[in-house]
Design an enzyme around this catalytic site. Structure first.
Site, mmCIF file in Angstrom:
data_model
loop_
_atom_site.group_PDB
_atom_site.id
_atom_site.type_symbol
_atom_site.label_atom_id
_atom_site.label_comp_id
_atom_site.label_asym_id
_atom_site.label_seq_id
_atom_site.Cartn_x
_atom_site.Cartn_y
_atom_site.Cartn_z
ATOM 1 N N ALA A 82 0.840 -1.428 0.056
ATOM 2 C CA ALA A 82 -0.076 0.205 0.063
ATOM 3 C C ALA A 82 0.807 1.091 -0.113
ATOM 4 O O ALA A 82 1.648 1.288 0.699
ATOM 5 C CB ALA A 82 -0.802 0.074 1.182
ATOM 6 N N THR A 125 11.576 0.300 -3.534
ATOM 7 C CA THR A 125 11.651 0.533 -4.867
ATOM 8 C C THR A 125 13.218 1.240 -5.056
ATOM 9 O O THR A 125 13.875 1.536 -4.322
ATOM 10 C CB THR A 125 10.763 2.010 -5.325
ATOM 11 O OG1 THR A 125 11.227 2.376 -6.586
ATOM 12 C CG2 THR A 125 10.789 2.909 -4.394
ATOM 13 N N ASP A 126 13.620 0.888 -6.508
ATOM 14 C CA ASP A 126 15.045 1.387 -6.798
ATOM 15 C C ASP A 126 14.983 2.745 -6.554
ATOM 16 O O ASP A 126 16.382 3.507 -6.549
ATOM 17 C CB ASP A 126 15.464 0.769 -8.205
ATOM 18 C CG ASP A 126 14.508 1.371 -9.309
ATOM 19 O OD1 ASP A 126 13.452 2.143 -8.993
ATOM 20 O OD2 ASP A 126 14.764 0.916 -10.313
ATOM 21 N N GLU A 127 14.097 3.465 -6.469
ATOM 22 C CA GLU A 127 13.891 5.017 -6.641
ATOM 23 C C GLU A 127 14.768 5.499 -5.380
ATOM 24 O O GLU A 127 15.090 6.639 -5.491
ATOM 25 C CB GLU A 127 12.744 5.451 -6.856
ATOM 26 C CG GLU A 127 12.138 5.219 -8.230
ATOM 27 C CD GLU A 127 11.065 5.816 -8.894
ATOM 28 O OE1 GLU A 127 10.669 7.025 -8.430
ATOM 29 O OE2 GLU A 127 10.221 5.335 -9.550
ATOM 30 N N TYR A 153 7.981 11.392 -3.689
ATOM 31 C CA TYR A 153 7.498 9.885 -3.671
ATOM 32 C C TYR A 153 8.697 8.954 -3.108
ATOM 33 O O TYR A 153 8.631 8.314 -2.156
ATOM 34 C CB TYR A 153 7.049 9.426 -5.243
ATOM 35 C CG TYR A 153 7.198 7.968 -5.169
ATOM 36 C CD1 TYR A 153 6.395 7.120 -4.626
ATOM 37 C CD2 TYR A 153 8.118 7.409 -6.190
ATOM 38 C CE1 TYR A 153 6.507 5.612 -4.751
ATOM 39 C CE2 TYR A 153 8.101 5.796 -6.318
ATOM 40 C CZ TYR A 153 7.409 4.932 -5.538
ATOM 41 O OH TYR A 153 7.199 3.857 -5.691
ATOM 42 N N LYS A 157 9.307 6.953 0.286
ATOM 43 C CA LYS A 157 9.713 5.426 0.175
ATOM 44 C C LYS A 157 10.946 5.255 1.073
ATOM 45 O O LYS A 157 10.918 4.011 1.769
ATOM 46 C CB LYS A 157 9.723 5.001 -1.105
ATOM 47 C CG LYS A 157 8.234 4.757 -1.996
ATOM 48 C CD LYS A 157 7.392 3.902 -1.467
ATOM 49 C CE LYS A 157 7.716 2.328 -1.385
ATOM 50 N NZ LYS A 157 6.820 1.466 -0.995
ATOM 51 N N ASN A 182 11.262 -0.702 -12.184
ATOM 52 C CA ASN A 182 10.318 -0.280 -12.699
ATOM 53 C C ASN A 182 9.448 -1.518 -13.221
ATOM 54 O O ASN A 182 9.970 -2.482 -13.889
ATOM 55 C CB ASN A 182 10.193 0.634 -14.053
ATOM 56 C CG ASN A 182 10.583 2.011 -13.616
ATOM 57 O OD1 ASN A 182 11.696 2.248 -13.054
ATOM 58 N ND2 ASN A 182 9.731 2.820 -13.713
ATOM 59 N N ARG A 217 15.154 3.424 -17.778
ATOM 60 C CA ARG A 217 14.443 2.851 -16.671
ATOM 61 C C ARG A 217 14.899 1.293 -16.946
ATOM 62 O O ARG A 217 15.146 0.809 -18.212
ATOM 63 C CB ARG A 217 12.797 3.079 -16.718
ATOM 64 C CG ARG A 217 12.330 4.323 -16.482
ATOM 65 C CD ARG A 217 12.618 4.963 -14.693
ATOM 66 N NE ARG A 217 12.462 5.925 -14.539
ATOM 67 C CZ ARG A 217 13.305 7.188 -14.627
ATOM 68 N NH1 ARG A 217 14.319 7.062 -15.127
ATOM 69 N NH2 ARG A 217 12.730 8.347 -14.096
ATOM 70 N N ASP A 275 9.688 18.435 -19.521
ATOM 71 C CA ASP A 275 10.383 17.619 -18.529
ATOM 72 C C ASP A 275 9.688 17.559 -17.006
ATOM 73 O O ASP A 275 9.124 18.316 -16.694
ATOM 74 C CB ASP A 275 11.750 17.637 -18.429
ATOM 75 C CG ASP A 275 12.435 16.402 -18.444
ATOM 76 O OD1 ASP A 275 11.757 15.178 -18.114
ATOM 77 O OD2 ASP A 275 13.869 16.091 -18.454
#
Ligand code: NAD
Ligand code: TYD
Length: 340
Positions: A82, A125-127, A153, A157, A182, A217, A275
């Site tokens: 979630a 996440t990889d982010e 975001y 995370k 991704n 990505r 962008d």
């Protein structure tokens, strides 16, 4: 075993719920989801009536609800999908990203501490690693890469990841964290790159590519993300982080052109637009740890996964057309009007 899958009406959580319900009929799967704009009960329709599946509508930030749910269900495993997930939305309005992604994680882990569980798994996440330069293809994110975030975001995370690690160290909560690249595949909400481009190309609408389209990505089919999480839950070491990725790096332009070619649509549909602020340049995962330690191997490459995904969108038009028309938000009312 009984699993709580939060965010299971979303893209990856939904695929994971399907996978678990069908792969382990002896296990019980409970999905908890708030059904935000990104949650769609139509995603769970194929498993809704299975005897080992149950859906509960609710917010991971709601302490009272979470407490009751844990007291009643006595979960063995908790997998937290979630989250608010769209970078562009986090640029417009960061607040809900902080409350859901960080505070919601805390509420879930507090319940895990109170009621006891075998494993709390955080889907990350990889982010959280930030981005890599475009001119250094030799560089990859490993589990040791420092956290260095770009968007509200990814910052939210990362905040959650740090809290999960703190609960492990301080309270000995049995946790694991996975950081995946991704994803793409069935049931992907059409605000994200791949389903957006498929649905717009099918309608002969322009395809908005941010900047020069050269951002990279690392794409993984959602099925392979599900098998990786399953392995981590059953064999992963407590307190560890596992990177997940399949070495499928593509520029956004390559992705869009692949979709256009597969649908037999002209490249003239591509429109370069302003962008994204703070746009991460390149993500690229090193999955050596999960491959060598747990024996994980992806089933799909980009070249096999993309045709499968396009085919799914062609054969499940109702699913995404209901989203574009907004109809999916009535589904809960219709399905649950007789189930208080
Ligand atoms: P998604 O946006 O499709 O789904 C998120 C789900 O969470 C939705 O069903 C939504 O209703 C639910 N939700 C949101 N707030 C909630 C709350 N407060 N309480 C209960 N439910 C709530 O997201 P996704 O792409 O399936 O991502 C799932 C997880 O995987 C996220 O944690 C994301 O950070 C992570 N992740 C995603 C990707 C990707 O490529 N999509 C890659 C790596 C990691
Ligand atoms: P997205 O699917 O939003 O995932 P993330 O930002 O989490 O990687 O975007 C993937 C890439 O595609 C990202 O570099 C931004 C780009 N993009 C576009 O060029 N046009 C679009 O309309 C969208 C939604 C994304």
């Amino acid at each position: 075993m009984k699993f709580l899958v939060t965010g299971g009406a979303g893209f990856i959580g939904g695929n994971f719920a399907h996978y678990m319900v069908n792969t382990y009929p002896e296990d019980q799967i409970v999905v908890l989801d708030l059904l935000t704009y990104a949650g769609n009960l139509e995603t769970l329709e194929p498993i809704m009536e299975k005897p080992n599946f149950k859906f509960v509508k609710g917010d991971i930030r709601d302490r009272e609800l979470i407490d009751h749910l844990f007291a009643e269900e006595k979960f063995d495993m908790v997998v937290n999908f979630a989250a608010e997930t769209h970078v562009d939305r986090s640029v417009e309005d960061p607040e809900v990203f902080i409350t859901t992604n960080i505070l919601g994680t805390q509420v879930l882990m507090d319940a895990c501490r109170k009621y006891g569980i075998q494993r709390y798994h955080q889907v990350s996440t990889d982010e959280v690693y930030g981005d890599l330069p475009l001119d250094r293809p030799d560089l990859f994110f490993t589990e040791e890469t420092p956290i260095h975030t770009s968007s509200p975001y990814s910052a939210a995370k990362a905040g959650a990841d740090l809290l999960v690690q703190a609960y492990h160290r301080t309270f000995k909560l049995p946790v694991t964290i996975s950081r995946c690249s991704n994803n793409y595949g069935p049931y992907h909400f059409p605000e994200k790159l791949i389903p957006l481009m498929i649905s717009r190309a099918l309608a002969d609408e322009s395809l908005p590519v941010y900047g020069d389209g050269m951002n990279v990505r690392d794409w993984l089919h959602v099925y392979d993300h599900c098998t990786a999480i399953d392995l981590i839950l059953r064999k992963g070491r407590e307190g560890e982080v596992y990177n997940i990725g399949g070495h499928n790096e593509k520029t956004n332009l390559e992705v869009v052109k692949t979709i256009l070619a597969a649908l037999n649509k002209p490249e003239s549909l591509i429109h370069f637009v302003k962008d994204r602020p703070g746009h991460d340049l390149r993500y690229a995962m090193d999955p050596t740890k999960i491959e060598t330690e747990l024996g994980w191997k992806p089933k799909y490459t980009f070249e096999t996964g993309i045709p499968q995904t396009i085919d799914w969108y062609l054969t499940h038009r109702d699913w995404w057309e209901h989203i574009l028309q907004g109809d999916y938000q009535n589904y809960y009312k219709t399905m649950y009007k007789d189930r208080p």
